[in-house]
Motif scaffolding. Structure first.
Motif, PDB file in Angstrom:
ATOM      1  N   UNK A   1       0.830  -1.200   0.000  1.00  0.00           N
ATOM      2  CA  UNK A   1       0.000   0.000   0.000  1.00  0.00           C
ATOM      3  C   UNK A   1       0.866   1.251   0.000  1.00  0.00           C
ATOM      4  N   UNK A   2       2.032   1.159   0.623  1.00  0.00           N
ATOM      5  CA  UNK A   2       2.900   2.323   0.785  1.00  0.00           C
ATOM      6  C   UNK A   2       3.515   2.811  -0.514  1.00  0.00           C
ATOM      7  N   UNK A   3       3.359   2.059  -1.588  1.00  0.00           N
ATOM      8  CA  UNK A   3       3.871   2.465  -2.895  1.00  0.00           C
ATOM      9  C   UNK A   3       2.914   3.414  -3.627  1.00  0.00           C
ATOM     10  N   UNK A   4       1.779   3.720  -3.022  1.00  0.00           N
ATOM     11  CA  UNK A   4       0.748   4.483  -3.716  1.00  0.00           C
ATOM     12  C   UNK A   4       0.424   5.808  -3.030  1.00  0.00           C
ATOM     13  N   UNK A   5      -0.183   6.674  -3.810  1.00  0.00           N
ATOM     14  CA  UNK A   5      -0.776   7.901  -3.285  1.00  0.00           C
ATOM     15  C   UNK A   5      -2.030   8.153  -4.116  1.00  0.00           C
ATOM     16  N   UNK A   6      -2.914   8.981  -3.589  1.00  0.00           N
ATOM     17  CA  UNK A   6      -4.166   9.289  -4.291  1.00  0.00           C
ATOM     18  C   UNK A   6      -4.707  10.602  -3.741  1.00  0.00           C
TER      19      UNK A   6
ATOM     20  N   UNK B   1      -0.412  10.237   0.768  1.00  0.00           N
ATOM     21  CA  UNK B   1       0.666   9.286   0.523  1.00  0.00           C
ATOM     22  C   UNK B   1       0.422   8.146   1.502  1.00  0.00           C
ATOM     23  N   UNK B   2       0.088   6.991   0.966  1.00  0.00           N
ATOM     24  CA  UNK B   2      -0.258   5.863   1.825  1.00  0.00           C
ATOM     25  C   UNK B   2       0.907   5.446   2.718  1.00  0.00           C
TER      26      UNK B   2
ATOM     27  N   UNK C   1      -9.533   1.534 -13.171  1.00  0.00           N
ATOM     28  CA  UNK C   1      -9.300   1.698 -11.736  1.00  0.00           C
ATOM     29  C   UNK C   1      -7.994   2.450 -11.471  1.00  0.00           C
ATOM     30  N   UNK C   2      -7.989   3.271 -10.430  1.00  0.00           N
ATOM     31  CA  UNK C   2      -6.740   3.932 -10.062  1.00  0.00           C
ATOM     32  C   UNK C   2      -5.717   2.887  -9.618  1.00  0.00           C
ATOM     33  N   UNK C   3      -4.439   3.229  -9.632  1.00  0.00           N
ATOM     34  CA  UNK C   3      -3.393   2.250  -9.310  1.00  0.00           C
ATOM     35  C   UNK C   3      -3.613   1.498  -8.002  1.00  0.00           C
ATOM     36  N   UNK C   4      -4.075   2.161  -6.966  1.00  0.00           N
ATOM     37  CA  UNK C   4      -4.262   1.466  -5.687  1.00  0.00           C
ATOM     38  C   UNK C   4      -5.340   0.384  -5.802  1.00  0.00           C
ATOM     39  N   UNK C   5      -6.379   0.626  -6.585  1.00  0.00           N
ATOM     40  CA  UNK C   5      -7.412  -0.400  -6.765  1.00  0.00           C
ATOM     41  C   UNK C   5      -6.949  -1.522  -7.686  1.00  0.00           C
TER      42      UNK C   5
END
Length: 176
Positions: free
Chosen positions: A23-28, A37-38, A120-124
């Protein structure tokens, strides 16, 4: 010697390829236009849920807030992504959604409205794809599907939309 170098390079390449994102590789973007920033959630359990304001499951906002009031803070965070993909039940813009959520006194993180089905956004994409998350493949079936992320940023499991955020599976996970 060349064979030795080849095998070392092959081994290193394979090791890197087997590393999965967290999860820490993403932001939204948040609903207010800031960037989450996750990586700021390191060390916390995180529940990610897609939400909708005009769904028969919308009262789950109340249950999510109860869960957040009980467990939220240093050890747990809820991140909600409004989405209009399922039954067109989130037609409003970000400001309308934010205003709607005030009736539930939401104090957990509310994100910018997203699309999950077509782009879908990258986190999804990460949440739904075992090739990216290393754990599971999980199609999002409807509004209020809940993904459980551990303190190391890894997908643990998910809970179907019709299950309450206060279900045993989530509560037991939080109490582990």
């Amino acid at each position: 010697m060349r064979k030795y170098i080849f095998f070392v390079l092959l081994f290193c390449t394979t090791s890197v390829a087997a590393q999965y994102k967290t999860l820490y590789d993403f932001s939204a973007p948040t609903i207010d236009g800031d960037t989450l920033h996750f990586s700021s959630l390191k060390g916390k359990k995180v529940l990610i849920v897609n939400t909708a304001s005009e769904c028969m499951l919308t009262p789950q906002y109340e249950k999510l807030q109860e869960l957040y009031e009980e467990y939220g803070g240093d050890d747990f965070e809820i991140v909600a992504f409004p989405c209009n993909d399922f039954g067109k039940q989130e037609p409003g813009d970000n400001e309308t959604i934010k205003t709607f959520c005030t009736q539930y006194h939401i104090s957990f993180t509310l994100m910018e409205k997203i699309a999950i089905k077509d782009n879908p956004p990258p986190v999804y994409r990460w949440l739904m794809n075992s090739e990216e998350n290393g754990t599971l493949d999980a199609k999002v079936w409807w509004n209020f599907q809940k993904f459980m992320i551990d303190e190391e940023g890894k997908v643990v499991d998910f809970v179907r939309p019709t299950k309450s955020p206060l279900c045993d599976k989530i509560i037991n996970w939080l109490n582990e």
